[in-house]
Design a protein around this motif. Structure first.
Motif, PDB file in Angstrom:
ATOM      1  N   MET A 288      19.734  71.289  26.980  1.00 34.39           N
ATOM      2  CA  MET A 288      19.718  72.740  27.133  1.00 34.39           C
ATOM      3  C   MET A 288      20.827  73.375  26.282  1.00 34.39           C
ATOM      4  N   LYS A 289      21.988  72.737  26.217  1.00 34.21           N
ATOM      5  CA  LYS A 289      23.071  73.244  25.366  1.00 34.21           C
ATOM      6  C   LYS A 289      22.638  73.227  23.907  1.00 34.21           C
ATOM      7  N   SER A 290      21.912  72.196  23.528  1.00 35.08           N
ATOM      8  CA  SER A 290      21.409  72.114  22.158  1.00 35.08           C
ATOM      9  C   SER A 290      20.404  73.230  21.885  1.00 35.08           C
ATOM     10  N   ALA A 291      19.525  73.507  22.854  1.00 30.34           N
ATOM     11  CA  ALA A 291      18.545  74.590  22.703  1.00 30.34           C
ATOM     12  C   ALA A 291      19.250  75.930  22.529  1.00 30.34           C
ATOM     13  N   TYR A 292      20.311  76.141  23.289  1.00 29.01           N
ATOM     14  CA  TYR A 292      21.106  77.371  23.185  1.00 29.01           C
ATOM     15  C   TYR A 292      21.770  77.456  21.810  1.00 29.01           C
ATOM     16  N   ALA A 293      22.341  76.331  21.351  1.00 32.25           N
ATOM     17  CA  ALA A 293      23.022  76.309  20.050  1.00 32.25           C
ATOM     18  C   ALA A 293      22.056  76.627  18.914  1.00 32.25           C
ATOM     19  N   VAL A 294      20.853  76.051  18.976  1.00 33.45           N
ATOM     20  CA  VAL A 294      19.850  76.308  17.935  1.00 33.45           C
ATOM     21  C   VAL A 294      19.450  77.782  17.941  1.00 33.45           C
ATOM     22  N   ALA A 295      19.303  78.358  19.125  1.00 32.02           N
ATOM     23  CA  ALA A 295      18.942  79.781  19.222  1.00 32.02           C
ATOM     24  C   ALA A 295      20.057  80.654  18.649  1.00 32.02           C
ATOM     25  N   CYS A 296      21.306  80.271  18.924  1.00 29.42           N
ATOM     26  CA  CYS A 296      22.442  81.029  18.371  1.00 29.42           C
ATOM     27  C   CYS A 296      22.434  80.955  16.847  1.00 29.42           C
ATOM     28  N   GLU A 297      22.239  79.758  16.310  1.00 24.33           N
ATOM     29  CA  GLU A 297      22.212  79.571  14.856  1.00 24.33           C
ATOM     30  C   GLU A 297      21.045  80.327  14.218  1.00 24.33           C
ATOM     31  N   SER A 298      19.966  80.479  14.979  1.00 28.97           N
ATOM     32  CA  SER A 298      18.773  81.158  14.461  1.00 28.97           C
ATOM     33  C   SER A 298      18.870  82.670  14.611  1.00 28.97           C
ATOM     34  N   GLY A 299      19.919  83.150  15.267  1.00 24.73           N
ATOM     35  CA  GLY A 299      20.094  84.584  15.449  1.00 24.73           C
ATOM     36  C   GLY A 299      19.177  85.192  16.479  1.00 24.73           C
ATOM     37  N   THR A 300      18.787  84.405  17.497  1.00 22.35           N
ATOM     38  CA  THR A 300      17.853  84.919  18.502  1.00 22.35           C
ATOM     39  C   THR A 300      18.495  85.018  19.888  1.00 22.35           C
TER      40      THR A 300
END
Length: 420
Positions: free
Chosen positions: A118-130
């Protein structure tokens, strides 16, 4: 504006559907940006694991619209998805996300890997600007509650994972694991756990196959295994008594033909296989072969259920922490919602104060008596601060708005003087 969590998991959908709606890791960022544009939202994150695919959003997004985008992305009709999907809004969405992060919603009750996912999913969303402020605040609070659950309950004691269950199943198949050889396909966290458990059970002949040899070599060195490339599997498969696979491949790694060839070389000595990947790494047709015992992630349920009972009491304690966490999050959101009003009120009051101080200093410099200036300052500031609230209360009384009058008593701490 509200939080929304929508998805499917191992409780609601069969493996065949879960693998169809899984997001490949390299495709998540693009999918997030597509969803952001299609749904007109600034807040969206995707969690995709072997047991679940979930989407988390904040805004005015309708459940139907989100499901329609999901179905279009995976080229599956909404009608085909509907029987297997669940959705949660508001407090229920936050509670669900907390349960997922704490492992209460996992195939393995309390398993720790899901928090990292879940932390990884959050990190990817942050990097994607979403991710913007609302979803950011939600994730941070969810992570803190998950940490609290891990710290204050026994949910993580006697650790059990899908990897552990796979090795436990192998122990039931083989009389002595120490005499068997293992081929592990993949080099992620799950395979590392499998390698660790196999070594603990005395298995010495372990081969690690991965797309990149460097990662396989790194993991192999840690567990005394032999690293190979995925392309080398056909030459090594016949040597393996057990095969456990977990990759992020969108296509099968092992087909029926390759396994048949390996069985011939083994003179039909049986092979034990566990496929814990979603989408599956091993073609389902492999199970049709007489000398293969093939298990999927869903087949591990019985092994897992035996270990579940010991964690139920801890899970109940975790649910209490989650319930308190949802209330605390709501309070924090409420305070945040008032922040703009508080800043505006303070700014206006500060402006009035500075205006009155300036007048008072001018009067003092003009020779006015200090006590007179102080009285004028106090009276003028009081009148200006109370002018708008007083006018609003008079209008409220004229309109019969007893609720606003009662609120004024609460806001200005007038309850002690409130008439009966």
């Amino acid at each position: 504006m509200t939080f929304l969590a929508l998805g499917i998991n191992h409780h609601t959908a069969p493996l065949a559907l879960r693998e169809r709606v899984a997001f490949a890791p390299e495709a998540v960022s693009t999918a997030l940006q597509e969803a952001q544009r299609a749904l007109d939202t600034s807040d969206i994150a995707i969690l995709s694991t072997c047991n679940r695919t979930e989407i988390y959003t904040y805004g005015n997004i309708e459940t139907r619209k989100l499901m329609d985008w999901f179905g279009q992305y995976h080229q599956i009709s909404r009608e085909d998805l509907l029987p297997y999907f669940y959705s949660h809004q508001g407090d229920a969405a936050i509670s669900h996300m907390m349960q997922v992060a704490c492992g209460l919603n996992s195939l393995i009750l309390g398993e720790p890997q899901i928090l990292g996912q879940m932390k990884s999913a959050y990190a990817v969303a942050c990097e994607s600007g979403t991710v913007s402020s609302p979803l950011h605040a939600a994730f941070q609070h969810i992570f803190s509650i998950a940490k609290k659950v891990r710290t204050e309950t026994a949910i993580g004691e006697n650790p059990v994972s899908v990897a552990y269950a796979a090795v436990s199943l192998a122990q039931q198949i083989f009389a002595d694991l120490r005499q068997q050889s293992a081929l592990l396909i993949g080099a992620g966290e799950m395979i590392e756990l499998v390698a660790k458990h196999l070594r603990e059970q005395g298995v010495r002949r372990i081969t690690l196959a991965n797309r990149t040899l460097s990662r396989a070599a790194e993991l192999a060195e840690r567990y005394g295994a032999t690293p190979i490339l995925l392309s080398d599997i056909p030459n090594e498969l016949h040597k393996a008594d057990m095969v456990i696979s977990s990759t992020a491949s969108q296509l099968p790694i092992l087909g029926k033909g390759a396994v048949e060839a390996a069985l011939k070389k083994r003179r039909h000595k049986p092979i034990f296989m566990v496929d814990i990947a979603v989408p599956r790494d091993i073609e389902p047709q492999v199970a049709e072969l007489d000398d293969v015992f093939l298990f999927s992630v869903d087949d591990l349920k019985e092994v897992i259920d035996e270990n579940r009972k010991s964690r139920e009491e801890a899970a109940e304690a975790a649910r209490h922490i989650i319930n308190d966490g949802v209330l605390k999050f709501n309070r924090q959101q409420g305070v945040q919602g008032a922040a703009d009003a508080i800043r505006t009120l303070r700014a206006q009051s500060e402006t009035l104060k500075n205006q009155e101080i300036k007048k008072a200093l001018n009067n003092l410099n003009g020779g006015a008596k200090p006590e007179v200036v102080l009285n004028q300052l106090a009276n003028s500031l009081t009148n200006k601060l109370l002018h708008h609230p007083t006018t609003a209360l008079r209008d409220a009384s004229a309109d019969g708005r007893e609720d606003l009058i009662a609120l004024a008593y609460e806001l200005f701490a007038l309850n002690a003087d409130k008439p009966e």
